[in-house]
Motif scaffolding. Structure first.
Motif, PDB file in Angstrom:
ATOM      1  N   GLY A  85     -59.873 -93.536  -8.130  1.00 57.88           N
ATOM      2  CA  GLY A  85     -59.518 -92.129  -8.296  1.00 57.88           C
ATOM      3  C   GLY A  85     -59.276 -91.745  -9.746  1.00 57.88           C
ATOM      4  O   GLY A  85     -58.707 -92.513 -10.516  1.00 57.88           O
ATOM      5  N   HIS A  86     -59.732 -90.527 -10.104  1.00 56.74           N
ATOM      6  CA  HIS A  86     -59.654 -90.103 -11.498  1.00 56.74           C
ATOM      7  C   HIS A  86     -58.748 -88.907 -11.719  1.00 56.74           C
ATOM      8  O   HIS A  86     -58.585 -88.473 -12.851  1.00 56.74           O
ATOM      9  CB  HIS A  86     -61.056 -89.755 -12.019  1.00 56.74           C
ATOM     10  N   ALA A  87     -58.153 -88.339 -10.675  1.00 57.79           N
ATOM     11  CA  ALA A  87     -57.378 -87.104 -10.829  1.00 57.79           C
ATOM     12  C   ALA A  87     -55.980 -87.399 -11.366  1.00 57.79           C
ATOM     13  O   ALA A  87     -55.621 -88.534 -11.670  1.00 57.79           O
ATOM     14  CB  ALA A  87     -57.304 -86.354  -9.496  1.00 57.79           C
ATOM     15  N   GLY A  88     -55.189 -86.327 -11.506  1.00 60.56           N
ATOM     16  CA  GLY A  88     -53.791 -86.468 -11.876  1.00 60.56           C
ATOM     17  C   GLY A  88     -53.590 -87.140 -13.220  1.00 60.56           C
ATOM     18  O   GLY A  88     -54.230 -86.814 -14.209  1.00 60.56           O
ATOM     19  N   ALA A  89     -52.665 -88.117 -13.237  1.00 56.19           N
ATOM     20  CA  ALA A  89     -52.302 -88.782 -14.479  1.00 56.19           C
ATOM     21  C   ALA A  89     -53.484 -89.498 -15.110  1.00 56.19           C
ATOM     22  O   ALA A  89     -53.593 -89.573 -16.347  1.00 56.19           O
ATOM     23  CB  ALA A  89     -51.169 -89.777 -14.224  1.00 56.19           C
ATOM     24  N   THR A  90     -54.386 -90.011 -14.289  1.00 55.65           N
ATOM     25  CA  THR A  90     -55.551 -90.703 -14.837  1.00 55.65           C
ATOM     26  C   THR A  90     -56.462 -89.733 -15.576  1.00 55.65           C
ATOM     27  O   THR A  90     -56.965 -90.034 -16.667  1.00 55.65           O
ATOM     28  CB  THR A  90     -56.329 -91.417 -13.721  1.00 55.65           C
ATOM     29  N   PHE A  91     -56.689 -88.548 -15.013  1.00 54.84           N
ATOM     30  CA  PHE A  91     -57.527 -87.553 -15.686  1.00 54.84           C
ATOM     31  C   PHE A  91     -56.857 -87.093 -16.977  1.00 54.84           C
ATOM     32  O   PHE A  91     -57.536 -86.805 -17.965  1.00 54.84           O
ATOM     33  CB  PHE A  91     -57.782 -86.368 -14.753  1.00 54.84           C
ATOM     34  N   GLY A  92     -55.520 -87.034 -16.975  1.00 55.14           N
ATOM     35  CA  GLY A  92     -54.809 -86.710 -18.199  1.00 55.14           C
ATOM     36  C   GLY A  92     -55.031 -87.751 -19.277  1.00 55.14           C
ATOM     37  O   GLY A  92     -55.186 -87.419 -20.464  1.00 55.14           O
ATOM     38  N   ALA A  93     -55.041 -89.028 -18.897  1.00 51.87           N
ATOM     39  CA  ALA A  93     -55.293 -90.095 -19.862  1.00 51.87           C
ATOM     40  C   ALA A  93     -56.716 -90.012 -20.407  1.00 51.87           C
ATOM     41  O   ALA A  93     -56.944 -90.170 -21.616  1.00 51.87           O
ATOM     42  CB  ALA A  93     -55.048 -91.456 -19.219  1.00 51.87           C
ATOM     43  N   ILE A  94     -57.678 -89.768 -19.524  1.00 51.02           N
ATOM     44  CA  ILE A  94     -59.062 -89.599 -19.964  1.00 51.02           C
ATOM     45  C   ILE A  94     -59.153 -88.448 -20.959  1.00 51.02           C
ATOM     46  O   ILE A  94     -59.854 -88.527 -21.973  1.00 51.02           O
ATOM     47  CB  ILE A  94     -59.983 -89.355 -18.752  1.00 51.02           C
ATOM     48  N   ALA A  95     -58.418 -87.384 -20.684  1.00 42.11           N
ATOM     49  CA  ALA A  95     -58.442 -86.213 -21.558  1.00 42.11           C
ATOM     50  C   ALA A  95     -57.871 -86.513 -22.933  1.00 42.11           C
ATOM     51  O   ALA A  95     -58.414 -86.077 -23.960  1.00 42.11           O
ATOM     52  CB  ALA A  95     -57.666 -85.066 -20.907  1.00 42.11           C
ATOM     53  N   ALA A  96     -56.746 -87.212 -22.978  1.00 41.32           N
ATOM     54  CA  ALA A  96     -56.131 -87.541 -24.266  1.00 41.32           C
ATOM     55  C   ALA A  96     -57.058 -88.420 -25.109  1.00 41.32           C
ATOM     56  O   ALA A  96     -57.203 -88.217 -26.320  1.00 41.32           O
ATOM     57  CB  ALA A  96     -54.781 -88.222 -24.050  1.00 41.32           C
ATOM     58  N   VAL A  97     -57.691 -89.399 -24.459  1.00 43.18           N
ATOM     59  CA  VAL A  97     -58.667 -90.235 -25.168  1.00 43.18           C
ATOM     60  C   VAL A  97     -59.844 -89.379 -25.632  1.00 43.18           C
ATOM     61  O   VAL A  97     -60.330 -89.515 -26.769  1.00 43.18           O
ATOM     62  CB  VAL A  97     -59.153 -91.381 -24.260  1.00 43.18           C
ATOM     63  N   ASP A  98     -60.306 -88.489 -24.773  1.00 48.33           N
ATOM     64  CA  ASP A  98     -61.426 -87.613 -25.098  1.00 48.33           C
ATOM     65  C   ASP A  98     -61.117 -86.758 -26.332  1.00 48.33           C
ATOM     66  O   ASP A  98     -61.949 -86.628 -27.247  1.00 48.33           O
ATOM     67  CB  ASP A  98     -61.720 -86.718 -23.888  1.00 48.33           C
ATOM     68  N   MET A  99     -59.917 -86.165 -26.390  1.00 49.39           N
ATOM     69  CA  MET A  99     -59.519 -85.396 -27.572  1.00 49.39           C
ATOM     70  C   MET A  99     -59.558 -86.265 -28.829  1.00 49.39           C
ATOM     71  O   MET A  99     -60.054 -85.838 -29.880  1.00 49.39           O
ATOM     72  CB  MET A  99     -58.103 -84.842 -27.401  1.00 49.39           C
ATOM     73  N   ALA A 100     -59.017 -87.470 -28.718  1.00 54.87           N
ATOM     74  CA  ALA A 100     -58.964 -88.361 -29.876  1.00 54.87           C
ATOM     75  C   ALA A 100     -60.363 -88.770 -30.329  1.00 54.87           C
ATOM     76  O   ALA A 100     -60.625 -88.911 -31.529  1.00 54.87           O
ATOM     77  CB  ALA A 100     -58.121 -89.590 -29.545  1.00 54.87           C
ATOM     78  N   LEU A 101     -61.285 -88.957 -29.375  1.00 60.62           N
ATOM     79  CA  LEU A 101     -62.657 -89.306 -29.733  1.00 60.62           C
ATOM     80  C   LEU A 101     -63.362 -88.154 -30.441  1.00 60.62           C
ATOM     81  O   LEU A 101     -64.073 -88.355 -31.437  1.00 60.62           O
ATOM     82  CB  LEU A 101     -63.437 -89.708 -28.476  1.00 60.62           C
ATOM     83  N   TRP A 102     -63.180 -86.934 -29.937  1.00 57.73           N
ATOM     84  CA  TRP A 102     -63.761 -85.769 -30.610  1.00 57.73           C
ATOM     85  C   TRP A 102     -63.158 -85.594 -32.000  1.00 57.73           C
ATOM     86  O   TRP A 102     -63.846 -85.220 -32.964  1.00 57.73           O
ATOM     87  CB  TRP A 102     -63.560 -84.508 -29.772  1.00 57.73           C
TER      88      TRP A 102
END
Length: 382
Positions: A85-102
């Motif tokens: 599962g990717h929702a909730g806290a996991t999707f938030g973690a993906i998002a934070a990494v995504d921001m840092a990569l951009w």
């Protein structure tokens, strides 16, 4: 250049006032701001913001990768957690990494992210949003006056608990913003407090007295039929989507014609925003990202064709963060600092505890003994 590791920090944002909505108020006005630092072997550090407690679950898909492959890495992170599962806290973690990569991708190009993403103009039109449900009437008026002084001509009011109060507050904002526009934009956000019949009834009462630009989250986020029925029954646009995590969750709402204004949460990252914006654009729908500390999605918002405006919640920054942007002239003006324009001074971070965003009350937290209620407490029945 390769990603080699990460560090997780935390600071706080002192709003200087109670903030919240119908689901709960943070009385001390202090909220936690998690900060993710993505380290590389080239000396650059990427900055991402937002809850990322599950970052260890997705980092295996990131470690050793070139940050310039950010969209491929984003899909790799989703694939990494596909089964669990990717929702909730996991999707938030993906998002934070995504921001840092951009952030890293633009820093490697030595340019601000809005430039990397192809934007022509560094200015993004916005609307004022005070997270204002906990303010007294006098505090409310004074707060929105400060937005008017910064050139804003559109504003969103938090409501949903008392119809008379909502109407009066919308009128107050209309009068304040009228100094900047003959037809100020008025939005009401009830944070999923109503069901479809309540929403239709209450909106009829509002629209007899006001020209409402949109009603935000009038019903639960997954209620495609309810959102569509509200849209058909009122003049105002229906806006929703900030709590949806992934294009798959938007699909039933698109199919039902449930959205007039598509929203995304800034805390869900830049790649998510870009993909939802494209899906909305293919359906001739405008998009509006919901605000967050330091406005990290503003760079992406500047680069899309169907932006209707970005939510701006404050003009001050969390402790220890220097942000190369200004809130002025009714929007956000981005700077020239490479990447997201966010610098972290670790010595100035303030990780003191606040009340947090967790809701302990609200329209969907009723005690069992309350029995059948046709509307949340405080609503005027028509």
């Amino acid at each position: 250049m390769k990603v080699t590791g990460y560090r997780s920090l935390v600071t706080t944002h002192d709003w200087g006032r109670p903030v919240g909505d119908v689901n709960g108020i943070i009385q001390d006005g202090i909220t936690e701001v998690p900060v993710l630092l993505l380290e590389t072997d080239g000396g650059l550090t990427g900055v991402g913001l937002g809850q990322h407690a599950d970052v260890a679950r997705v980092f295996r898909a990131v470690e050793g990768k070139d940050p310039r492959a950010v969209t491929a890495i984003y899909d790799a992170m989703l694939s990494q957690v596909f089964k669990s599962g990717h929702a909730g806290a996991t999707f938030g973690a993906i998002a934070a990494v995504d921001m840092a990569l951009w952030d890293l991708k633009a820093k490697m190009a030595d340019e601000p992210l809005w430039r990397t993403l192809g934007a022509l103009d560094r200015f993004i039109t916005g609307y004022a949003s005070g997270l204002c449900h906990g303010l007294s009437d006098d505090e409310f008026a004074a707060h929105y006056q400060s937005w008017g002084d910064r050139g804003f001509s559109s504003a969103k009011v938090k409501g949903g608990a008392n119809l008379t109060r909502d109407i009066e507050r919308l009128k107050t904002v209309r009068d304040i913003m009228s100094k900047n526009s003959a037809h100020p934009g008025l939005m009401l956000d009830v944070n999923e407090a109503w069901n479809a019949k309540q929403a239709i009834r209450h909106l009829h009462e509002i629209e007899m007295q006001l020209d409402l630009t949109w009603i935000e989250e009038p019903v639960r986020r997954w209620d495609a039929a309810g959102l569509a029925n509200v849209s058909k029954a009122c003049r105002a646009a229906v806006a929703s989507g900030e709590n949806l995590t992934g294009l798959d969750q938007y699909a039933p709402l698109f199919e039902a014609g449930a959205l007039d204004v598509v929203q995304t949460g800034s805390v869900w990252g830049i790649t998510h925003f870009l993909r939802v914006a494209l899906a909305a654009h293919s359906r001739n729908l405008p998009i509006s990202p919901v605000g967050y500390d330091a406005n990290p999605v503003a760079h992406a918002a500047a680069a899309i064709p169907n932006l209707i405006g970005i939510e701006v919640q404050d003009w001050k920054w969390p402790a220890g963060l220097s942000v190369d942007q200004s809130v002025e002239s009714g929007g956000i003006r981005l700077g020239d600092r490479p990447g997201l324009g966010i610098e972290v001074n670790e010595a100035e971070l303030e990780p003191k505890a606040g009340d947090g965003w967790a809701a302990t009350e609200g329209p969907h937290c009723r005690p069992p003994q309350a029995g059948l209620q046709l509307a949340p407490t405080g609503h005027i029945q028509k």
